[in-house]
Write an enzyme that holds these catalytic residues in place. Structure first.
Site, PDB file in Angstrom:
ATOM      1  N   GLU A 180       0.836  -1.201   0.000  1.00  0.00           N
ATOM      2  CA  GLU A 180       0.000   0.000   0.000  1.00  0.00           C
ATOM      3  C   GLU A 180       0.872   1.252   0.000  1.00  0.00           C
ATOM      4  O   GLU A 180       2.059   1.175   0.299  1.00  0.00           O
ATOM      5  CB  GLU A 180      -0.925  -0.023   1.225  1.00  0.00           C
ATOM      6  CG  GLU A 180      -0.199  -0.292   2.525  1.00  0.00           C
ATOM      7  CD  GLU A 180      -1.120  -0.698   3.674  1.00  0.00           C
ATOM      8  OE1 GLU A 180      -2.047  -1.490   3.455  1.00  0.00           O
ATOM      9  OE2 GLU A 180      -0.902  -0.206   4.783  1.00  0.00           O
ATOM     10  N   LYS A 214       2.639   4.629   1.232  1.00  0.00           N
ATOM     11  CA  LYS A 214       3.010   5.156   2.552  1.00  0.00           C
ATOM     12  C   LYS A 214       2.531   6.604   2.577  1.00  0.00           C
ATOM     13  O   LYS A 214       3.088   7.475   1.918  1.00  0.00           O
ATOM     14  CB  LYS A 214       4.519   5.071   2.767  1.00  0.00           C
ATOM     15  CG  LYS A 214       4.916   5.461   4.184  1.00  0.00           C
ATOM     16  CD  LYS A 214       6.358   5.100   4.461  1.00  0.00           C
ATOM     17  CE  LYS A 214       6.714   5.217   5.934  1.00  0.00           C
ATOM     18  NZ  LYS A 214       6.463   6.520   6.524  1.00  0.00           N
ATOM     19  N   ASP A 247       1.670  10.327   3.632  1.00  0.00           N
ATOM     20  CA  ASP A 247       2.469  11.323   4.337  1.00  0.00           C
ATOM     21  C   ASP A 247       1.572  12.278   5.122  1.00  0.00           C
ATOM     22  O   ASP A 247       1.277  13.378   4.699  1.00  0.00           O
ATOM     23  CB  ASP A 247       3.322  12.096   3.324  1.00  0.00           C
ATOM     24  CG  ASP A 247       4.445  12.845   4.008  1.00  0.00           C
ATOM     25  OD1 ASP A 247       4.648  12.644   5.214  1.00  0.00           O
ATOM     26  OD2 ASP A 247       5.117  13.636   3.321  1.00  0.00           O
ATOM     27  N   TYR A 298      -5.150   1.819   7.873  1.00  0.00           N
ATOM     28  CA  TYR A 298      -4.287   0.792   7.275  1.00  0.00           C
ATOM     29  C   TYR A 298      -3.821  -0.321   8.208  1.00  0.00           C
ATOM     30  O   TYR A 298      -3.099  -1.207   7.786  1.00  0.00           O
ATOM     31  CB  TYR A 298      -3.059   1.424   6.623  1.00  0.00           C
ATOM     32  CG  TYR A 298      -2.321   2.443   7.473  1.00  0.00           C
ATOM     33  CD1 TYR A 298      -1.745   2.100   8.675  1.00  0.00           C
ATOM     34  CD2 TYR A 298      -2.200   3.764   7.040  1.00  0.00           C
ATOM     35  CE1 TYR A 298      -1.072   3.031   9.436  1.00  0.00           C
ATOM     36  CE2 TYR A 298      -1.516   4.702   7.791  1.00  0.00           C
ATOM     37  CZ  TYR A 298      -0.957   4.338   8.993  1.00  0.00           C
ATOM     38  OH  TYR A 298      -0.304   5.259   9.743  1.00  0.00           O
ATOM     39  N   LYS A 300      11.000   3.541   0.528  1.00  0.00           N
ATOM     40  CA  LYS A 300      10.930   5.003   0.421  1.00  0.00           C
ATOM     41  C   LYS A 300      11.323   5.451  -0.987  1.00  0.00           C
ATOM     42  O   LYS A 300      12.051   4.762  -1.687  1.00  0.00           O
ATOM     43  CB  LYS A 300      11.879   5.645   1.452  1.00  0.00           C
ATOM     44  CG  LYS A 300      11.533   5.311   2.890  1.00  0.00           C
ATOM     45  CD  LYS A 300      10.315   6.053   3.370  1.00  0.00           C
ATOM     46  CE  LYS A 300      10.619   7.458   3.789  1.00  0.00           C
ATOM     47  NZ  LYS A 300      11.018   7.639   5.147  1.00  0.00           N
ATOM     48  N   CYS A 348      30.611  43.319   8.075  1.00  0.00           N
ATOM     49  CA  CYS A 348      29.308  42.787   8.476  1.00  0.00           C
ATOM     50  C   CYS A 348      28.212  43.613   7.803  1.00  0.00           C
ATOM     51  O   CYS A 348      28.209  44.840   7.912  1.00  0.00           O
ATOM     52  CB  CYS A 348      29.176  42.850   9.993  1.00  0.00           C
ATOM     53  SG  CYS A 348      27.509  42.515  10.562  1.00  0.00           S
ATOM     54  N   CYS A 352      26.261  45.675  10.913  1.00  0.00           N
ATOM     55  CA  CYS A 352      26.856  46.773  11.676  1.00  0.00           C
ATOM     56  C   CYS A 352      28.018  47.455  10.944  1.00  0.00           C
ATOM     57  O   CYS A 352      28.508  48.485  11.394  1.00  0.00           O
ATOM     58  CB  CYS A 352      27.310  46.285  13.059  1.00  0.00           C
ATOM     59  SG  CYS A 352      28.736  45.176  12.973  1.00  0.00           S
ATOM     60  N   CYS A 392      31.262  38.210  12.024  1.00  0.00           N
ATOM     61  CA  CYS A 392      31.308  39.592  12.478  1.00  0.00           C
ATOM     62  C   CYS A 392      31.873  39.524  13.896  1.00  0.00           C
ATOM     63  O   CYS A 392      31.413  38.730  14.716  1.00  0.00           O
ATOM     64  CB  CYS A 392      29.900  40.168  12.508  1.00  0.00           C
ATOM     65  SG  CYS A 392      29.802  41.716  13.409  1.00  0.00           S
ATOM     66  N   CYS A 435      27.130  43.936  17.823  1.00  0.00           N
ATOM     67  CA  CYS A 435      26.429  44.008  16.534  1.00  0.00           C
ATOM     68  C   CYS A 435      24.941  43.715  16.782  1.00  0.00           C
ATOM     69  O   CYS A 435      24.605  42.722  17.428  1.00  0.00           O
ATOM     70  CB  CYS A 435      27.011  42.978  15.570  1.00  0.00           C
ATOM     71  SG  CYS A 435      25.990  42.734  14.105  1.00  0.00           S
TER      72      CYS A 435
HETATM   73  S1  IVH Z   1       1.715   0.440   8.986  1.00  0.00           S
HETATM   74  C1  IVH Z   1       4.104  -1.292  12.695  1.00  0.00           C
HETATM   75  N1  IVH Z   1       0.968   1.483   6.739  1.00  0.00           N
HETATM   76  O1  IVH Z   1       4.506   5.299   8.631  1.00  0.00           O
HETATM   77  C2  IVH Z   1       3.973  -0.184  11.728  1.00  0.00           C
HETATM   78  N2  IVH Z   1       2.141   2.873   8.259  1.00  0.00           N
HETATM   79  O2  IVH Z   1       7.135   4.634   9.663  1.00  0.00           O
HETATM   80  C3  IVH Z   1       2.545   0.036  11.390  1.00  0.00           C
HETATM   81  N3  IVH Z   1       2.440   5.177   7.489  1.00  0.00           N
HETATM   82  O3  IVH Z   1       3.819   5.997  11.958  1.00  0.00           O
HETATM   83  C4  IVH Z   1       2.390   1.116  10.416  1.00  0.00           C
HETATM   84  N4  IVH Z   1       1.403   4.934   5.578  1.00  0.00           N
HETATM   85  O4  IVH Z   1       2.291   7.044  10.277  1.00  0.00           O
HETATM   86  C5  IVH Z   1       1.601   1.697   7.896  1.00  0.00           C
HETATM   87  N5  IVH Z   1       0.202   2.270   4.723  1.00  0.00           N
HETATM   88  C6  IVH Z   1       0.828   2.488   5.869  1.00  0.00           C
HETATM   89  C7  IVH Z   1       1.370   3.741   6.210  1.00  0.00           C
HETATM   90  C8  IVH Z   1       2.026   3.895   7.414  1.00  0.00           C
HETATM   91  C9  IVH Z   1       2.045   5.772   6.368  1.00  0.00           C
HETATM   92  C10 IVH Z   1       3.215   5.841   8.537  1.00  0.00           C
HETATM   93  C11 IVH Z   1       2.631   5.738   9.901  1.00  0.00           C
HETATM   94  C12 IVH Z   1       3.735   5.244  10.799  1.00  0.00           C
HETATM   95  C13 IVH Z   1       4.931   5.429   9.948  1.00  0.00           C
HETATM   96  C14 IVH Z   1       5.944   4.366  10.273  1.00  0.00           C
END
Ligand code: IVH
Length: 694
Positions: free
Chosen positions: A116, A118, A120, A229, A344, A438, A441, A456, A461
């Site tokens: 899934e 990640k 933000d 999630y 990442k 500077c 001053c 400086c 100053c």
């Molecule tokens: S699972 C045991 N799923 O990532 C870890 N986390 O680095 C359970 N996050 O604090 C987290 N998308 O805020 C999971 N699809 C996703 C996520 C996710 C973002 C964030 C979450 C967590 C951080 C961990």
């Protein structure tokens, strides 16, 4: 039907209708009625409830916003800790992860991964008791979070009550990410700007700031979303896989991204990427069940290509072993599950033009060149300036006014110029040189042999004075919480203050002479200056702003010397004898205290009533007398842990040596961990550390 019964039936109908339209509007993006028609339904429901308060259903949409702002958020412990994820940056890391999973499971069979995006935003835990949304808890330090229930209840896509079928569940916790859609973020910033309010740097900050509003009415006006999630504690629910859990969550009416088989996901994603239409419907079936790591890696690559077309910001993907039995078998390593991995994305880059290079003067007199650039979007954030650090850096990168440059922003890190595109350099562009004087001053600036920074040297100053004062009042120093940077600047400009001790002579009358200060605010400022007098010795030493004396060094000096008076008398030998204090630091301390003006200033401060709370040191704790070095990412802030270690009578060291007794190592510990292993220093993870100090 009698009138009350009719009202009751209409109420249920209205709640049902509003929920139906909420879903169309927020989840399907296909509203069937106008906002006005929607508001009418809402008003009708509200009227019924006002006429007959006994008819207010707990899960009525009107119950999303309570009347009163809170004073503060209550804290609560998570039933199960909210942990972190291990990070990978390329396919090789991900292959290695798969290898570890197979080894952990003792089988070479293909592993099924639930993949899934990640998201933000900020992590949140929803707590349903007997089917009612009874709490929403931030991640906090992973063990204890803040209850932001009222604010989370304003998120329209979250059910206040679960369907009948699930109301028997005494406890059902579910986790997810609170965020703001890119489009809603843009609209919010426009609104904020029009209203003369502060705008937000990115959707994540906007979401986090909104969740932390003490007034739920403000939070309600912010377009927050949440996507679930992961389960928290779900004692009465039997589920075997992550995919099953997510489909149950969706059945419950909880927002979670829909999942496809990898083959279907791939087909849909590729079709979406091919279609050139500007008005393409957002692609939201974003999770996929992947069979084996190769498919999971393809998923990662596809999501990376979709990234900019997604309705929200993401910073990678998350891969989870789909089977909960396998997850259990794999368990955890320090704060991360062995069964999950974050893939990442590389930080985002953009190209823009340097319009000017300005020079700022800091607390230590350092002249810092800053590039002012044509605003450009980098990873969803508008970037318009970047520090160039010092002359050496400018020379190394050869950045000139007029240059076209590549800018990068990694996570929350300050934007940076990574490279100049020399092919686009205007002929007239000349190398940039820091001024000899500077810019604030006008006194000569100097560069010490062997150092990179130009400074400086004028201690009076205005820039140095101003920045020094900002440091003095800052949170981790004297913590005068009502004095922000702006006010300090105003006060210095108005000649109200020049030295630290001037602060303690300020009267309410002085403050009232400043623009925009009234009776109440000036009272508050005086009270917060007064309150700052109760400090600690380490904080006081740190606040003096002696070069190279950061919080850690201040802590060591406080514990070695016990008072400012004896620290002032310390000579070079005494100082360098202390473990962790090098010759450069020692020299800077001696030099600072050798100045009569500085000593006089300290006297004035001490005479103004500053007192040091002696933190009670437990001499007989398990670790008293030991030296502990802390490294890596841990569930608590590094400084907090160090304060805690000192309060137990131990020393918080900054580098690993033979004298180190323990290394407390968190995630992504680096060279210190290697060094400790090499020297045979005992290494503790967080749990072992807690066990030791218990
Ligand atoms: S699972 C045991 N799923 O990532 C870890 N986390 O680095 C359970 N996050 O604090 C987290 N998308 O805020 C999971 N699809 C996703 C996520 C996710 C973002 C964030 C979450 C967590 C951080 C961990």
């Amino acid at each position: 039907m009698s009138k009350p019964a009719k009202n009751e039936a209409r109420r249920d109908e209205l709640i049902e209708l509003i929920r139906y339209h909420d879903n169309l509007y927020y989840n399907a993006d296909t509203p069937e009625i106008t906002d006005r028609e929607y508001d009418k339904l809402y008003a009708e429901l509200k009227k019924i409830e006002e006429d007959q308060p006994s008819l207010v259903r707990e899960d009525s949409p009107t119950q999303r916003v309570p009347g009163q702002p809170l004073d503060k958020f209550e804290k609560q412990t998570h039933t199960l800790p909210m942990l972190s994820l291990q990070n990978s940056f390329d396919a090789e890391d991900l292959m290695a992860f798969d290898g570890r999973v197979k080894k952990g499971l003792g089988s070479e069979d293909v592993v099924e991964y639930y993949c899934e995006p990640k998201l933000d935003g900020l992590a949140m835990e929803l707590i349903y008791r007997n089917g009612r949304l009874s709490g929403a808890l931030t991640r906090g330090d992973g063990y204890e979070g803040e209850l932001v229930t009222e604010n989370v209840k304003t998120i329209r896509t979250l059910p206040l009550a679960l369907p009948e079928k699930w109301q028997h569940l005494e406890l059902f916790e579910i986790r997810g990410e609170v965020l703001m859609l890119k489009k809603d973020f843009g609209a919010l910033n426009d609104l904020q700007q029009d209203a003369g309010q502060k705008t937000f740097a990115n959707p994540r900050n906007a979401a986090a700031g909104s969740i932390r509003q003490l007034d739920p009415a403000i939070a309600a006006g912010r377009p927050l979303r949440m996507f679930c999630y992961a389960p928290g504690s779900t004692p009465n629910l039997s589920v075997e896989t992550q995919s099953e859990f997510i489909s149950i969550a969706r059945e419950m009416g909880l927002p979670a991204l829909a999942c496809l088989s990898f083959a279907d996901f791939k087909k849909a994603a590729e079709a979406f990427l091919k279609s050139k239409s500007k008005t393409k419907k957002p692609f939201t079936n974003l999770s996929a069940i992947c069979s084996g790591i190769e498919e999971a890696i393809s998923y990662y690559e596809l999501i990376q290509r979709l990234r900019h077309d997604l309705p929200f910001e993401i910073d990678g993907v998350v891969m989870k072993v789909n089977s909960y039995a396998a997850q259990e078998e794999l368990g955890f390593v320090s704060r991360c599950p062995r069964w999950a991995m974050a893939g990442k994305f590389e930080p985002e880059k953009a190209t823009t033009q340097v319009e000017d290079i300005i020079v700022q003067v800091g607390r230590t007199g350092a002249l810092t060149p800053v590039a002012i650039m044509k605003p450009v979007q980098v990873g969803g954030v508008t970037v318009s300036n970047a520090t160039l650090h010092n002359q050496d850096e400018i020379d190394r990168k050869d950045v000139r006014i007029g240059d076209t440059v590549w800018v990068q922003r990694a996570g929350d890190v300050i934007p940076e110029i990574i490279e100049v595109d020399k092919s686009k350099r205007p002929k007239s562009a000349k190398p940039f040189l820091l001024p000899e004087n500077c810019p604030v001053c006008g006194e000569p600036a100097e560069k010490v042999e062997g150092e990179v920074v130009t400074r400086c040297t004028n201690p009076t100053c205005p820039a140095v004075v101003r920045e020094g004062l900002k440091h003095f009042v800052s949170k981790r120093a004297m913590n005068v919480d009502k004095l922000g940077d702006k006010l300090i600047e105003q006060m210095v400009d108005a000649d109200l203050i020049e030295t630290f001790s001037d602060l303690y002579k300020l009267t309410q009358k002085d403050i009232l002479t400043l623009e925009r200060q009234g009776k109440k605010s000036s009272e508050n400022i005086i009270a917060s200056i007064e309150a700052s007098k109760k400090s600690t010795l380490p904080k006081f030493i740190y606040s003096l702003g002696i070069r190279f004396v950061g919080e850690q060094t201040a802590r060591i000096l406080a514990s070695e010397f016990g008072s400012v008076e004896s620290l002032q008398e310390a000579n070079l030998d005494q100082l360098t004898e202390i473990n962790d204090i090098g010759p450069k630091v020692a020299e800077s301390i001696v030099k600072a205290f050798s100045k009569p003006k500085f000593r006089k200033e300290i006297n004035k401060l001490l005479n103004s009533g500053i007192e040091f709370e002696t933190t009670e040191v437990k001499q007989n704790s398990q670790i008293s007398g030991k030296t502990i070095v802390v490294t890596g990412t841990l569930p608590m802030g590094r400084n907090e842990i160090k304060d805690y270690i000192t309060s137990l009578g131990a020393k918080a060291g900054s580098s690993v040596s033979k004298k180190t007794d323990y290394l407390l190592a968190g995630d992504s510990a680096g060279s210190k961990l290697d060094k400790a292993q090499e020297l045979g220093v005992e290494i503790l993870n967080w749990e072992q550390f807690l066990e030791l100090v218990k």
